[in-house]
Design a protein around this motif. Sequence first.
Motif, PDB file in Angstrom:
ATOM      1  N   LEU A   1      38.939  35.977  41.758  1.00  0.00           N
ATOM      2  CA  LEU A   1      38.698  36.097  40.323  1.00  0.00           C
ATOM      3  C   LEU A   1      39.292  34.914  39.562  1.00  0.00           C
ATOM      4  O   LEU A   1      40.357  34.414  39.932  1.00  0.00           O
ATOM      5  CB  LEU A   1      39.343  37.384  39.786  1.00  0.00           C
ATOM      6  CG  LEU A   1      38.737  38.701  40.229  1.00  0.00           C
ATOM      7  CD1 LEU A   1      39.619  39.862  39.777  1.00  0.00           C
ATOM      8  CD2 LEU A   1      37.335  38.853  39.681  1.00  0.00           C
ATOM      9  N   PRO A   2      38.637  34.497  38.482  1.00  0.00           N
ATOM     10  CA  PRO A   2      39.214  33.420  37.679  1.00  0.00           C
ATOM     11  C   PRO A   2      40.425  33.891  36.866  1.00  0.00           C
ATOM     12  O   PRO A   2      41.256  33.086  36.470  1.00  0.00           O
ATOM     13  CB  PRO A   2      38.063  33.005  36.759  1.00  0.00           C
ATOM     14  CG  PRO A   2      37.173  34.196  36.695  1.00  0.00           C
ATOM     15  CD  PRO A   2      37.316  34.911  38.011  1.00  0.00           C
ATOM     16  N   TYR A   3      40.520  35.204  36.623  1.00  0.00           N
ATOM     17  CA  TYR A   3      41.603  35.770  35.826  1.00  0.00           C
ATOM     18  C   TYR A   3      41.971  37.106  36.452  1.00  0.00           C
ATOM     19  O   TYR A   3      41.372  38.130  36.148  1.00  0.00           O
ATOM     20  CB  TYR A   3      41.131  35.942  34.384  1.00  0.00           C
ATOM     21  CG  TYR A   3      42.222  36.189  33.383  1.00  0.00           C
ATOM     22  CD1 TYR A   3      42.408  37.463  32.857  1.00  0.00           C
ATOM     23  CD2 TYR A   3      43.058  35.176  32.954  1.00  0.00           C
ATOM     24  CE1 TYR A   3      43.395  37.706  31.915  1.00  0.00           C
ATOM     25  CE2 TYR A   3      44.040  35.394  32.008  1.00  0.00           C
ATOM     26  CZ  TYR A   3      44.207  36.670  31.491  1.00  0.00           C
ATOM     27  OH  TYR A   3      45.186  36.914  30.553  1.00  0.00           O
ATOM     28  N   PRO A   4      42.942  37.135  37.370  1.00  0.00           N
ATOM     29  CA  PRO A   4      43.255  38.341  38.141  1.00  0.00           C
ATOM     30  C   PRO A   4      43.701  39.527  37.287  1.00  0.00           C
ATOM     31  O   PRO A   4      44.335  39.350  36.244  1.00  0.00           O
ATOM     32  CB  PRO A   4      44.391  37.893  39.060  1.00  0.00           C
ATOM     33  CG  PRO A   4      44.393  36.415  39.023  1.00  0.00           C
ATOM     34  CD  PRO A   4      43.785  36.009  37.719  1.00  0.00           C
ATOM     35  N   LEU A   5      43.413  40.716  37.757  1.00  0.00           N
ATOM     36  CA  LEU A   5      43.758  41.943  37.049  1.00  0.00           C
ATOM     37  C   LEU A   5      45.265  42.053  36.843  1.00  0.00           C
ATOM     38  O   LEU A   5      45.718  42.501  35.788  1.00  0.00           O
ATOM     39  CB  LEU A   5      43.233  43.164  37.809  1.00  0.00           C
ATOM     40  CG  LEU A   5      43.445  44.509  37.121  1.00  0.00           C
ATOM     41  CD1 LEU A   5      42.803  44.539  35.735  1.00  0.00           C
ATOM     42  CD2 LEU A   5      42.892  45.635  37.980  1.00  0.00           C
ATOM     43  N   THR A   6      46.059  41.646  37.813  1.00  0.00           N
ATOM     44  CA  THR A   6      47.512  41.728  37.632  1.00  0.00           C
ATOM     45  C   THR A   6      47.963  40.858  36.462  1.00  0.00           C
ATOM     46  O   THR A   6      48.893  41.214  35.746  1.00  0.00           O
ATOM     47  CB  THR A   6      48.270  41.313  38.906  1.00  0.00           C
ATOM     48  OG1 THR A   6      47.786  40.044  39.349  1.00  0.00           O
ATOM     49  CG2 THR A   6      48.106  42.351  40.014  1.00  0.00           C
ATOM     50  N   ARG A   7      47.289  39.736  36.249  1.00  0.00           N
ATOM     51  CA  ARG A   7      47.619  38.895  35.095  1.00  0.00           C
ATOM     52  C   ARG A   7      47.179  39.579  33.813  1.00  0.00           C
ATOM     53  O   ARG A   7      47.883  39.525  32.798  1.00  0.00           O
ATOM     54  CB  ARG A   7      46.969  37.523  35.235  1.00  0.00           C
ATOM     55  CG  ARG A   7      47.331  36.596  34.106  1.00  0.00           C
ATOM     56  CD  ARG A   7      46.874  35.178  34.364  1.00  0.00           C
ATOM     57  NE  ARG A   7      46.892  34.439  33.119  1.00  0.00           N
ATOM     58  CZ  ARG A   7      46.211  33.345  32.914  1.00  0.00           C
ATOM     59  NH1 ARG A   7      45.460  32.830  33.872  1.00  0.00           N
ATOM     60  NH2 ARG A   7      46.269  32.726  31.758  1.00  0.00           N
ATOM     61  N   VAL A   8      46.026  40.229  33.834  1.00  0.00           N
ATOM     62  CA  VAL A   8      45.554  40.972  32.665  1.00  0.00           C
ATOM     63  C   VAL A   8      46.579  42.050  32.299  1.00  0.00           C
ATOM     64  O   VAL A   8      46.950  42.203  31.132  1.00  0.00           O
ATOM     65  CB  VAL A   8      44.170  41.616  32.928  1.00  0.00           C
ATOM     66  CG1 VAL A   8      43.769  42.545  31.792  1.00  0.00           C
ATOM     67  CG2 VAL A   8      43.109  40.559  33.147  1.00  0.00           C
ATOM     68  N   VAL A   9      47.036  42.797  33.292  1.00  0.00           N
ATOM     69  CA  VAL A   9      48.012  43.860  33.044  1.00  0.00           C
ATOM     70  C   VAL A   9      49.286  43.281  32.437  1.00  0.00           C
ATOM     71  O   VAL A   9      49.806  43.802  31.436  1.00  0.00           O
ATOM     72  CB  VAL A   9      48.320  44.644  34.340  1.00  0.00           C
ATOM     73  CG1 VAL A   9      49.491  45.589  34.146  1.00  0.00           C
ATOM     74  CG2 VAL A   9      47.081  45.414  34.797  1.00  0.00           C
ATOM     75  N   THR A  10      49.795  42.198  33.005  1.00  0.00           N
ATOM     76  CA  THR A  10      51.005  41.559  32.475  1.00  0.00           C
ATOM     77  C   THR A  10      50.789  41.099  31.042  1.00  0.00           C
ATOM     78  O   THR A  10      51.646  41.299  30.178  1.00  0.00           O
ATOM     79  CB  THR A  10      51.419  40.369  33.369  1.00  0.00           C
ATOM     80  OG1 THR A  10      51.683  40.865  34.675  1.00  0.00           O
ATOM     81  CG2 THR A  10      52.645  39.655  32.823  1.00  0.00           C
TER      82      THR A  10
END
Length: 174
Positions: free
Chosen positions: A139-148
């Motif tokens: 992914l270009p923008y991982p879900l873990t980064r979204v959550v953070t």
Amino acid sequence: MPEDDHPTPDPTDSSDPTDQSLWRPLRLLQASMDADIARVYAGKRITGLKSSFVMELLRLHARGPMTITELAESVGRTHSALSQKVAAMRAAGWVETVAGDDARSKKVTLTEQARGIVGRLAAEWRATEAAVAEIEAELPYPLTRVVTDIEQLLAHKSFHDRIVEKLAEDPAWE
């Protein structure tokens, strides 16, 4: 009764706010992924196991019998939520409660059935985490980064405050 008394609902009518949901795709994605995990269990003839039980089963295996309070704290859940989950896991035959250190307390422990598959559950957990890591890498923008990022935004202005602010603008909330 004339048919006009019950008109056909207009799909473009916005009177049903549940027609729109930014949460729904995420919930459906998680449900789909949980269903795939259930298919993995079915392939090994593991029946009656919900993927939502696995963290607690693995925690009990790793740390031994715990009270519901201890188990809840160890997995970051409320006592009430864990109490309900333990009841469901007990009904499914995965855990049992035994006398605790004193007469008033009880501890949750694995059943023989759970002990018999815990190695497979640990393997599934590792494989699932590896698959999620693989997806995140693609992914270009991982879900873990979204959550953070969401957690950081909510630290500045809580979800509660955001909802209350929007409700203050809605006359139906009066």
